[in-house]
Design a protein around this motif. Sequence first.
Motif, mmCIF file in Angstrom:
data_model
loop_
_atom_site.group_PDB
_atom_site.id
_atom_site.type_symbol
_atom_site.label_atom_id
_atom_site.label_comp_id
_atom_site.label_asym_id
_atom_site.label_seq_id
_atom_site.Cartn_x
_atom_site.Cartn_y
_atom_site.Cartn_z
ATOM 1 N N VAL A 33 0.863 -1.183 0.000
ATOM 2 C CA VAL A 33 0.000 0.000 0.000
ATOM 3 C C VAL A 33 0.897 1.229 0.000
ATOM 4 O O VAL A 33 1.809 1.346 0.818
ATOM 5 C CB VAL A 33 -0.921 0.024 1.242
ATOM 6 N N LEU A 34 0.637 2.158 -0.933
ATOM 7 C CA LEU A 34 1.452 3.360 -1.053
ATOM 8 C C LEU A 34 0.569 4.591 -1.263
ATOM 9 O O LEU A 34 -0.529 4.487 -1.814
ATOM 10 C CB LEU A 34 2.412 3.242 -2.246
ATOM 11 N N PRO A 35 1.042 5.751 -0.834
ATOM 12 C CA PRO A 35 0.328 6.986 -1.192
ATOM 13 C C PRO A 35 0.320 7.138 -2.709
ATOM 14 O O PRO A 35 1.289 6.771 -3.386
ATOM 15 C CB PRO A 35 1.165 8.087 -0.524
ATOM 16 N N GLU A 36 -0.745 7.671 -3.231
ATOM 17 C CA GLU A 36 -0.888 7.784 -4.689
ATOM 18 C C GLU A 36 0.278 8.517 -5.335
ATOM 19 O O GLU A 36 0.751 8.138 -6.408
ATOM 20 C CB GLU A 36 -2.199 8.503 -5.009
ATOM 21 N N PHE A 37 0.781 9.579 -4.670
ATOM 22 C CA PHE A 37 1.865 10.349 -5.280
ATOM 23 C C PHE A 37 3.140 9.533 -5.435
ATOM 24 O O PHE A 37 3.981 9.839 -6.282
ATOM 25 C CB PHE A 37 2.152 11.626 -4.469
ATOM 26 N N ALA A 38 3.291 8.469 -4.623
ATOM 27 C CA ALA A 38 4.514 7.664 -4.670
ATOM 28 C C ALA A 38 4.473 6.605 -5.758
ATOM 29 O O ALA A 38 5.513 6.025 -6.101
ATOM 30 C CB ALA A 38 4.752 7.004 -3.316
ATOM 31 N N ILE A 39 3.293 6.333 -6.331
ATOM 32 C CA ILE A 39 3.180 5.200 -7.262
ATOM 33 C C ILE A 39 2.529 5.581 -8.582
ATOM 34 O O ILE A 39 2.577 4.811 -9.549
ATOM 35 C CB ILE A 39 2.369 4.060 -6.570
ATOM 36 N N ARG A 40 1.962 6.787 -8.691
ATOM 37 C CA ARG A 40 1.201 7.175 -9.883
ATOM 38 C C ARG A 40 1.991 6.984 -11.181
ATOM 39 O O ARG A 40 1.508 6.385 -12.142
ATOM 40 C CB ARG A 40 0.748 8.631 -9.767
ATOM 41 N N ASP A 41 3.226 7.490 -11.216
ATOM 42 C CA ASP A 41 4.028 7.409 -12.442
ATOM 43 C C ASP A 41 4.322 5.963 -12.839
ATOM 44 O O ASP A 41 4.393 5.637 -14.038
ATOM 45 C CB ASP A 41 5.348 8.172 -12.264
ATOM 46 N N TYR A 42 4.496 5.095 -11.859
ATOM 47 C CA TYR A 42 4.828 3.694 -12.142
ATOM 48 C C TYR A 42 3.609 2.941 -12.667
ATOM 49 O O TYR A 42 3.741 2.026 -13.486
ATOM 50 C CB TYR A 42 5.386 3.033 -10.879
ATOM 51 N N ILE A 43 2.428 3.329 -12.195
ATOM 52 C CA ILE A 43 1.202 2.725 -12.728
ATOM 53 C C ILE A 43 0.994 3.177 -14.171
ATOM 54 O O ILE A 43 0.654 2.369 -15.050
ATOM 55 C CB ILE A 43 -0.007 3.092 -11.844
ATOM 56 N N GLU A 44 1.230 4.454 -14.435
ATOM 57 C CA GLU A 44 1.046 4.973 -15.796
ATOM 58 C C GLU A 44 2.040 4.342 -16.779
ATOM 59 O O GLU A 44 1.719 4.143 -17.949
ATOM 60 C CB GLU A 44 1.194 6.496 -15.785
ATOM 61 N N SER A 45 3.241 4.006 -16.297
ATOM 62 C CA SER A 45 4.254 3.405 -17.174
ATOM 63 C C SER A 45 4.084 1.900 -17.322
ATOM 64 O O SER A 45 4.747 1.271 -18.154
ATOM 65 C CB SER A 45 5.654 3.706 -16.637
ATOM 66 N N GLY A 46 3.222 1.297 -16.497
ATOM 67 C CA GLY A 46 3.013 -0.145 -16.557
ATOM 68 C C GLY A 46 3.945 -0.948 -15.674
ATOM 69 O O GLY A 46 3.870 -2.181 -15.646
ATOM 70 N N GLU A 47 4.810 -0.264 -14.922
ATOM 71 C CA GLU A 47 5.728 -0.974 -14.016
ATOM 72 C C GLU A 47 5.015 -1.481 -12.769
ATOM 73 O O GLU A 47 5.530 -2.349 -12.063
ATOM 74 C CB GLU A 47 6.882 -0.057 -13.617
ATOM 75 N N ALA A 48 3.845 -0.921 -12.473
ATOM 76 C CA ALA A 48 3.044 -1.345 -11.327
ATOM 77 C C ALA A 48 1.581 -1.389 -11.743
ATOM 78 O O ALA A 48 1.170 -0.740 -12.715
ATOM 79 C CB ALA A 48 3.233 -0.395 -10.147
ATOM 80 N N VAL A 49 0.808 -2.153 -11.006
ATOM 81 C CA VAL A 49 -0.619 -2.322 -11.304
ATOM 82 C C VAL A 49 -1.418 -1.967 -10.061
ATOM 83 O O VAL A 49 -1.124 -2.459 -8.959
ATOM 84 C CB VAL A 49 -0.933 -3.770 -11.723
ATOM 85 N N GLU A 50 -2.426 -1.095 -10.215
ATOM 86 C CA GLU A 50 -3.324 -0.805 -9.102
ATOM 87 C C GLU A 50 -4.302 -1.957 -8.949
ATOM 88 O O GLU A 50 -4.906 -2.412 -9.928
ATOM 89 C CB GLU A 50 -4.086 0.498 -9.331
ATOM 90 N N LEU A 51 -4.472 -2.420 -7.720
ATOM 91 C CA LEU A 51 -5.338 -3.563 -7.429
ATOM 92 C C LEU A 51 -6.619 -3.109 -6.729
ATOM 93 O O LEU A 51 -6.597 -2.170 -5.922
ATOM 94 C CB LEU A 51 -4.598 -4.564 -6.544
ATOM 95 N N LEU A 52 -7.692 -3.773 -7.034
ATOM 96 C CA LEU A 52 -8.991 -3.556 -6.389
ATOM 97 C C LEU A 52 -9.370 -2.071 -6.325
ATOM 98 O O LEU A 52 -9.679 -1.538 -5.253
ATOM 99 C CB LEU A 52 -8.981 -4.152 -4.966
ATOM 100 N N PRO A 53 -9.346 -1.355 -7.436
ATOM 101 C CA PRO A 53 -9.639 0.085 -7.406
ATOM 102 C C PRO A 53 -11.064 0.404 -6.963
ATOM 103 O O PRO A 53 -11.347 1.547 -6.588
ATOM 104 C CB PRO A 53 -9.395 0.523 -8.858
ATOM 105 N N GLU A 54 -11.950 -0.594 -7.023
ATOM 106 C CA GLU A 54 -13.332 -0.359 -6.594
ATOM 107 C C GLU A 54 -13.473 -0.316 -5.077
ATOM 108 O O GLU A 54 -14.523 0.066 -4.548
ATOM 109 C CB GLU A 54 -14.260 -1.437 -7.182
ATOM 110 N N TRP A 55 -12.416 -0.707 -4.358
ATOM 111 C CA TRP A 55 -12.385 -0.654 -2.892
ATOM 112 C C TRP A 55 -11.550 0.544 -2.454
ATOM 113 O O TRP A 55 -10.497 0.814 -3.023
ATOM 114 C CB TRP A 55 -11.792 -1.929 -2.301
ATOM 115 N N ARG A 56 -12.006 1.201 -1.416
ATOM 116 C CA ARG A 56 -11.227 2.301 -0.837
ATOM 117 C C ARG A 56 -10.440 1.775 0.354
ATOM 118 O O ARG A 56 -10.987 1.109 1.226
ATOM 119 C CB ARG A 56 -12.151 3.426 -0.385
#
Length: 306
Positions: free
Chosen positions: A244-267
């Motif tokens: 679990v990471l703050p959005e600002f720490a992982i946003r760029d990696y998700i956009e580049s495909g290096e990371a995947v956001e899981l269960l976005p329908e859950w907060r």
Amino acid sequence: MDTNKLIPLLSEMAVFVQVVESGSFSAAATKLGVAPSSISRSIARLEGALEEKLLERTTRQMRLSATGQQVFNLCRDMLSAAKLAVSAAQVDKATVSGSLRVAAPKAWSRQVLMPHILDFSAAYSQVELQLKVADHYIDPIGDEVDVIIHITESPVAGLIAKPLGSCKLVLCASPSYLAQHGELTHPSELTKHNCIRLGEDPKDCIWEFLRHEEKLPIGIRGSFAVNHSELRREAMLRGMGITVLPEFAIRDYIESGEAVELLPEWRLLGRYQGQVVAQYAQSKYIPSQIKIFIEFLQNRLAQLSV
């Protein structure tokens, strides 16, 4: 007491306020950058001029006398008025200058704030800027900070709050980890995975999820824990597990495909999310360096969110 005799006592009164607010002569000396003996002499001169005992001291404690309490209240008001006078002088300056002390969370400072605060410092070189990074609450009055920036769902009451953005927590993993261990379809499946956790508190072993009205706490476990978002991110990117990471720490990696956001329908519930706000003390006169700094950040961070 005539003005000529009063003026030399103004600095002693300011020292007296610092002693009471700091709780000891030594603590006041540290904040003022002088020797404790200098503090003692200032208090002695003030008590001598007023012909009143202001502080009752033993080897272990210090407390205000009845007269001392009244004098302290008035001296504190005097010091506040002096600060207002300085602010009034600075507020209409064409050239932004003066001191500016800012406190902000460690990870947010490193991963978001740093380039902008350096650019601000370069653009407004006459501002003496001091940044204090800390994840615990900073009192803008007691800790002598002009602006506190924090990520919170409940801004501090009584302080002016200026929004800078927002931050949510993101559950994420690397594509390589998911390829080896399978995709997540529900939070309950986390019990079967290696989870990279914060590790600061026993509660960090429970990740809590919310969807509509359903709140779901999940007990997790894993082989690695670290209270540093960049290190948790690195471990995740290496395929060590889910974190679990703050959005600002992982946003760029998700956009580049290096990371995947899981269960976005859950907060995800927990610390380090909510509004990013800059707060400062209310005053009739807000120094220009505070106003310009916050406007600078609002413009910069608004561009990032577009």
